[in-house]
Write a protein that holds these residues in place. Structure first.
Motif, mmCIF file in Angstrom:
data_model
loop_
_atom_site.group_PDB
_atom_site.id
_atom_site.type_symbol
_atom_site.label_atom_id
_atom_site.label_comp_id
_atom_site.label_asym_id
_atom_site.label_seq_id
_atom_site.Cartn_x
_atom_site.Cartn_y
_atom_site.Cartn_z
ATOM 1 N N GLN A 102 2.538 17.767 -19.805
ATOM 2 C CA GLN A 102 3.258 18.876 -19.170
ATOM 3 C C GLN A 102 4.677 18.447 -18.814
ATOM 4 O OE1 GLN A 102 2.039 22.066 -18.762
ATOM 5 N NE2 GLN A 102 4.204 22.437 -18.374
ATOM 6 N N ALA B 247 -0.909 14.852 -10.395
ATOM 7 C CA ALA B 247 -0.835 15.957 -11.359
ATOM 8 C C ALA B 247 -1.125 15.461 -12.773
ATOM 9 C CB ALA B 247 0.530 16.628 -11.290
ATOM 10 N N ALA C 153 -4.744 15.191 -13.117
ATOM 11 C CA ALA C 153 -5.361 16.515 -13.231
ATOM 12 C C ALA C 153 -5.155 17.101 -14.626
ATOM 13 C CB ALA C 153 -4.793 17.453 -12.166
ATOM 14 N N LEU D 44 -2.994 23.744 -9.568
ATOM 15 C CA LEU D 44 -2.319 22.808 -10.469
ATOM 16 C C LEU D 44 -1.091 23.466 -11.089
ATOM 17 C CD1 LEU D 44 -2.079 20.164 -12.013
ATOM 18 C CD2 LEU D 44 -3.735 21.069 -13.689
ATOM 19 N N ARG E 142 2.738 12.731 -6.002
ATOM 20 C CA ARG E 142 2.297 14.046 -6.475
ATOM 21 C C ARG E 142 2.278 14.114 -7.991
ATOM 22 N NH1 ARG E 142 6.648 17.381 -4.238
ATOM 23 N NH2 ARG E 142 5.645 19.075 -5.399
ATOM 24 N N GLU F 10 1.629 23.384 -8.554
ATOM 25 C CA GLU F 10 2.163 22.038 -8.352
ATOM 26 C C GLU F 10 3.039 21.606 -9.526
ATOM 27 O OE1 GLU F 10 2.158 18.179 -6.206
ATOM 28 O OE2 GLU F 10 2.801 20.258 -6.082
ATOM 29 N N LEU F 11 2.623 21.904 -10.746
ATOM 30 C CA LEU F 11 3.438 21.556 -11.912
ATOM 31 C C LEU F 11 4.765 22.306 -11.888
ATOM 32 C CD1 LEU F 11 0.647 21.516 -14.642
ATOM 33 C CD2 LEU F 11 1.888 19.534 -13.750
#
Length: 363
Positions: free
Chosen positions: A96, A62, A65, A41, A58, A44-45
């Motif tokens: 995020q 995210a 998640a 994660l 995506r 990916e972030l």
């Protein structure tokens, strides 16, 4: 209404999720947990900070998640503190940040978080998307913490500043006359973390130890500080949109040893703060430091060296540990929403006026 709020923060440093139980009446943290982000994660972030393939799908995954990670943090926090869900008025959740481009008619800011999923899983009202209303009112949407810093750290009759050292550094200026200012200074940990990850495979430079083995390159430092952002006057904010390894790579000189680059990046992080504080609050007597960068002893020492006459101390000395301050600020902003109090400071963000910040997802 209960005075208990939960604040959840995952910052640009991408080191994990901090959750606090916050007593808004006493302005005190009564519980804290930290959960690291799963490496997949985190990667990916980080990738979503730059354009890529199939971003909408995506980003949605995210956001889910992040919500599940936040919900897990809430569960662990409630268990650790012996608190029932019905005792908590609301959760203030930051999300995020993957894009922050607030300037101009089409300005926007994006914090990934599925607020509906978090409310469903946590069973507590969720207040999130706390930056967008300020941006809609012509503001930067950041920093939002100076009003909280004023409430917690302000000293009567003294010019004092509060510095958050996350991925990006930001200053809150608490003037003796009661005025409050604030703005982003530039990179704090994001470039140092990225550089050491590339060369040594480590998530961060513990205590600045690797930087300490190198020497600052005056030529590289001057090149980095020549970026127009540093000369821009407040209000201003920034993020990984600007300060990333590609930005650094475009400015590197050939032949520099990696440890010398790291030493220069640490100096950049200290210099951009010291220069900004001297320019915007020359009468500062104290600097209270929070965020992950406050654990970096070499960075803290450079701040002290560059700011003679200013007492530089970690926020724990003022009663709030460095890893709890930002999460507590977003619990406080949730309290502002619940009690219908504006959360922004137009003098800080440049917004057209005071605004109620956040979007509510009821439990």
């Amino acid at each position: 209404m209960s005075a208990l709020y939960i604040g959840l923060m995952s910052g640009t440093s991408l080191d994990g999720i901090d959750g606090v139980l916050f007593d808004a009446g006493a302005l005190a943290v009564t519980g804290h947990v930290h959960l690291p982000l799963a490496p997949a994660l985190r990667d990916e972030l980080l990738a979503l900070n730059t354009p890529g393939d199939n971003e909408l799908h995506r980003a949605a995954l995210a956001a889910n998640a992040v919500a599940r990670g936040y919900a897990n943090t809430v569960s662990q926090l409630l268990e650790a503190t012996g608190t029932r869900r019905d005792q908590v008025a609301a959760i203030g959740a930051h999300g995020q940040t993957v894009r922050h481009r607030p300037d101009g008619f089409d300005g926007y800011t994006t914090q990934l978080l599925n607020g509906a999923l978090l409310a469903e899983q946590a069973g507590i009202d969720v207040i999130c998307d706390l930056r967008s209303r300020d941006v809609a009112a012509g503001g930067q949407g950041a920093p939002l913490v100076p009003a909280f810093h004023r409430a917690v750290f302000g000293l009567e009759g003294e010019d004092a500043a509060v510095l958050n050292l996350g991925g990006i550094s930001n200053l809150s200026l608490l003037f003796a006359d009661g005025d409050t200012g604030g703005f982003d200074c530039g990179p704090a940990n994001c470039l140092m973390d990225g550089w050491i990850a590339r060369h040594l495979g480590r998530a961060y430079d513990a205590d600045g130890a690797w930087a300490a083995t190198g020497r600052v390159s005056p030529a590289l430092l001057a090149t980095l500080l020549a970026d127009p952002f540093f000369a821009q006057r407040p209000p201003k904010s920034t993020g990984r949109d600007l300060f990333h390894l590609g930005w650094l790579q475009a400015r590197l000189m050939p032949g520099l040893a990696p440890e010398n680059v790291q030493a220069t990046l640490l100096e950049l992080s200290a210099r951009c703060v010291a220069d900004a504080l001297r320019a915007q609050m020359p009468g500062a007597k104290s600097l209270v430091v929070c965020g992950g960068g406050a654990h970096n002893g070499r960075l803290m020492q450079r701040l002290s060296d560059l700011l003679p006459g200013v007492s530089v101390d970690a926020s724990a000395a003022r009663g709030l540990p460095v890893d709890q301050v930002e999460a507590a600020a977003f619990a406080w902003l949730a309290m502002c929403f619940k009690t219908k109090r504006p959360g922004n400071l137009p003098a800080v963000t440049g917004a057209a006026g005071l605004r109620l910040l956040g979007a509510l997802y009821p439990a």
